[in-house]
Design an enzyme around this catalytic site. Structure first.
Site, PDB file in Angstrom:
ATOM      1  CE1 TYR A 177      -3.022  -3.214   0.744  1.00 30.33           C
ATOM      2  CE2 TYR A 177      -4.542  -1.518   0.376  1.00 30.33           C
ATOM      3  CZ  TYR A 177      -4.166  -2.726   0.278  1.00 30.33           C
ATOM      4  OH  TYR A 177      -5.186  -3.732   0.054  1.00 30.33           O
ATOM      5  CG  ASN A 207      -6.186  -1.962  -6.601  1.00 26.71           C
ATOM      6  OD1 ASN A 207      -5.726  -3.355  -6.066  1.00 26.71           O
ATOM      7  ND2 ASN A 207      -6.748  -1.074  -5.850  1.00 26.71           N
ATOM      8  CG  HIS A 289      -5.138  -7.675  -6.688  1.00 23.52           C
ATOM      9  ND1 HIS A 289      -4.811  -7.921  -5.373  1.00 23.52           N
ATOM     10  CD2 HIS A 289      -5.773  -6.593  -6.400  1.00 23.52           C
ATOM     11  CE1 HIS A 289      -5.080  -6.978  -4.519  1.00 23.52           C
ATOM     12  NE2 HIS A 289      -5.948  -5.991  -5.188  1.00 23.52           N
ATOM     13  CG  HIS A 299     -12.880  -3.815  -5.227  1.00 22.47           C
ATOM     14  ND1 HIS A 299     -12.524  -2.602  -5.447  1.00 22.47           N
ATOM     15  CD2 HIS A 299     -12.331  -3.872  -4.009  1.00 22.47           C
ATOM     16  CE1 HIS A 299     -11.582  -2.197  -4.407  1.00 22.47           C
ATOM     17  NE2 HIS A 299     -11.419  -2.762  -3.657  1.00 22.47           N
TER      18      HIS A 299
HETATM   19 FE   LIG Z   1      -6.552  -4.229  -4.318  1.00 24.07          FE
END
Ligand SMILES: [Fe+2]
Ligand SMILES: *[C@@H]1O[C@H](CO)[C@@H](O)[C@H](O)[C@H]1NC(C)=O
Ligand SMILES: *[C@@H]1O[C@H](CO)[C@@H](O)[C@H](O)[C@H]1NC(C)=O
Ligand SMILES: *[C@@H]1O[C@H](CO)[C@@H](O)[C@H](O)[C@H]1NC(C)=O
Ligand SMILES: *[C@@H]1O[C@H](CO)[C@@H](O)[C@H](O)[C@H]1NC(C)=O
Length: 426
Positions: A177, A207, A289, A299
Site C-alpha cells: 500500500y 492495484n 488480484h 469492487h
Molecule cells: Fe486491491
C-alpha cells in the site's frame, strides 16, 4: 433445582442456535506502521532481504543497501561457513524526488530440498540469514494472504503466519500500500524481512502496487523489488508467470495488464496450461488480484474482474484449475466449484483472501441473500493455510485474526480435479 436444569439447557440450545451469527465485533483499520532503518545500519548494510523460488532447485535472494555495496551472496548449509557464492544483478529507480537504494538479486543453487541454508548478503558477516528450501514432494504447506499492507493488523497476521510452519507463502496482490509514497516500499521490505528472508514468498501485483502517476512504467517499484521467476516459465513479464512446488503448479496472473484473447498474457496462459503435466503436478492453482466471483458490494463490476473473467474463465475451466485465489476485496469468501456462474463439479473453487491487514479497513457490506454458490463469507482480517497431503487431498483453513488471536473460522477438504474421473483433466 428441578427448574434449573431445563432452563440451563434452553440457554445452551439458544447459544447453539445463534452461534452461526458470529459474536465477533468487526474491528476498525489500524494505523500504518513505518519501519525505518535500524540504528546499527551503515549505508552498506543489507536490508529488506527476501527469497523466492527459481525452478525446482534454485532460489533468488533479493536485498537493498542505501549505498552501493558488494553484489555478492555467500551461502552454505552450516551457520558461519559459506561454501558457495553468487553474483547479484543490481538495479535502482527514481520516482519524482525519491531515489531508491541499490536493489540486488542473485540466483543461487542447485540446492537440496527441505534444507536449511545460511547466507549473508554484500559480504556483511554481522548479519546472517537462513531459509528453508521447499520439499520436493508432498506434503507441502502453503500460506496464502492478499492485501497484506503494513498496519497493526498486518503485524499480528504476520505473527500468526510465522507460527504456522509453512513451506511457501503466496500473495495475490497489494503488498505495501505504498500508493506511490515510495519510502513505504522500503518500510514494507523491512516489516516482512523476518519471514520473507526465511521462506520463499511468491507474489503477483495488485492495484495498490502501481505507481499511478507514471502510466508508462506503472509497476516500477514492484518489478524492481519483487522480481519473480518469469523467464523460467516462458513469460516475458514479471507480472505473470508460473512455477512448480512439490506436486503443485502455481500460476500467477495480473489483473492490471492486458488479458484479452489477443494479449501476451492470454497466449502465455494458454500455453502454460497446455503444458502442465498432471502426473507430476496434480494440483493447479491460479492467483490473481481482482476476484472473478465476489458477493461483497466492494469492487463489483470492475474491468479487472469482469473483463478478465470473461476472457479467461473458459481456459481455466478447460484445463481444470483446482482453485482460483484472489484478493482486492478486504474480506474472506469461499465459493463452491463454479463455472459460468453456476455450481459445477469440474470448475475451480474460488477463494477471496484479501484480508491481510491493509490500511483501508474491511469490506463489510454483502449482497443479500448470499448466492448459493457462496459457501462462507466474513469481513474480518486473517490469513489462509493450505496443507496439501498428497496428489488428491488438501485441507484449507481460514484463520480469522480475532483481536490478535489466530482462530480457525472456516475449513474445507479439497480433492484434485485430476482425481475426478468426470472431469477432463483426469
Ligand atoms: Fe486491491
Ligand atoms: C542478470 O542479468 C543477466 C543479463 O540480463 C541475465 O542473463 C541473468 O539471468 C541475470 N541474473 C539474475 C540473477 O537475475
Ligand atoms: C534462522 O534465523 C532466525 C532469525 O535469525 C533464527 O531465529 C533461527 O533460529 C534460524 N534458524 C536456524 C535453523 O538456524
Ligand atoms: C491423501 O491424504 C489423505 C489425508 O491424509 C488420505 O486420507 C488419503 O488416503 C491420501 N491418499 C493417497 C492416495 O495417498
Ligand atoms: C461422476 O458422475 C457420476 C454420474 O453423474 C456420479 O455418480 C459420481 O458421483 C461422479 N463422481 C465424482 C467423483 O464426482
Amino acid at each position: 433445582m428441578a427448574m434449573r436444569a431445563p432452563s440451563a439447557l434452553i440457554v445452551l440450545l439458544l447459544v447453539g442456535a445463534f452461534s452461526s451469527v458470529i459474536p465477533y465485533t468487526r474491528p476498525p483499520p489500524r494505523d500504518t506502521l513505518f519501519i525505518g532503518r535500524a540504528d546499527y545500519e551503515s549505508p552498506t548494510t543489507p536490508e529488506q532481504v527476501h527469497v523466492s523460488v527459481v525452478g525446482q532447485n534454485q532460489m533468488r535472494i533479493s536485498w537493498v543497501t542505501d549505498d552501493p555495496a558488494s553484489a555478492t551472496v555467500d551461502y552454505g548449509t552450516s551457520s558461519g561457513t559459506y561454501t558457495s557464492s553468487a553474483m547479484a544483478n543490481t538495479t535502482s529507480y527514481s520516482y519524482e524526488s525519491y531515489q531508491s537504494g541499490q536493489i540486488y538479486d542473485a540466483v543461487i543453487g542447485p540446492l537440496q530440498p527441505s534444507t536449511v541454508y545460511y547466507y549473508r548478503c554484500s559480504g556483511d558477516s554481522s548479519l546472517e540469514f537462513n531459509f528453508t528450501t521447499p520439499p520436493a514432494q508432498f506434503p507441502v504447506n502453503l500460506v496464502i494472504i492478499g492485501d497484506l499492507g503494513q498496519t497493526g493488523w498486518t503485524q499480528t497476521t504476520l505473527q500468526h503466519i510465522a507460527a504456522s510452519n509453512y513451506d511457501m507463502l503466496l500473495l495475490p496482490g497489494d503488498l505495501s500500500y505504498a500508493d506511490y509514497d515510495e519510502p513505504r516500499w522500503d518500510s514494507y521490505g523491512r516489516l516482512v524481512e523476518p519471514l520473507a528472508s526465511q521462506r520463499p514468498w511468491m507474489m503477483t501485483a495488485g492495484n495498490h502496487d502501481v505507481e499511478k502517476k507514471v502510466p508508462p512504467a506503472p509497476f516500477t517499484a514492484y518489478n524492481a523489488r519483487w522480481r519473480m521467476p518469469f523467464e523460467q516459465s516462458g513469460s516475458d513479464s514479471n507480472l505473470f508467470y508460473s512455477f512448480n512446488v512439490a506436486g503443485v503448479h502455481v500460476i500467477m496472473l495480473c489483473s492490471y495488464t492486458a488479458f484479452d484473447e489477443d494479449s501476451d498474457q492470454y497466449a502465455w496462459l494458454q500455453n502454460d496450461l497446455q503444458s502442465v503435466d498432471r502426473a507430476a503436478t496434480p494440483w493447479v492453482f491460479v492467483l490473481l488480484h481482482a476476484p472473478w466471483y465476489n458477493s461483497n458490494y466492494a469492487h463489483q463490476g470492475e474491468e479487472a474482474s469482469v473483463g478478465m473473467k470473461q476472457a479467461m474463465e473458459g481456459l481455466v475451466y478447460q484445463y481444470s484449475v483446482d482453485v482460483v485465489f484472489a484478493g482486492h476485496v478486504h474480506a474472506y469468501e469461499r465459493f463452491t466449484r463454479v463455472y459460468n456462474g453456476e455450481a459445477d463439479n469440474c470448475g475451480p473453487v474460488y477463494i477471496t483472501i484479501g484480508d491481510g491487514g491493509n490500511r483501508e479497513g474491511l469490506a463489510t457490506d454483502y449482497m443479500d441473500p448470499q448466492p448459493e454458490i457462496s459457501l462462507f463469507r466474513e469481513a474480518s482480517f486473517g490469513h489462509g493455510e493450505l496443507d496439501i497431503f498428497n496428489g488428491t487431498t488438501a485441507f484449507w483453513t481460514w484463520h480469522r485474526n480475532d483481536d490478535d488471536e489466530s482462530v480457525v473460522a472456516d475449513s474445507v477438504w479439497l480433492t484434485t480435479l485430476a482425481s475426478n474421473p468426470n472431469c477432463s483433466s483426469s
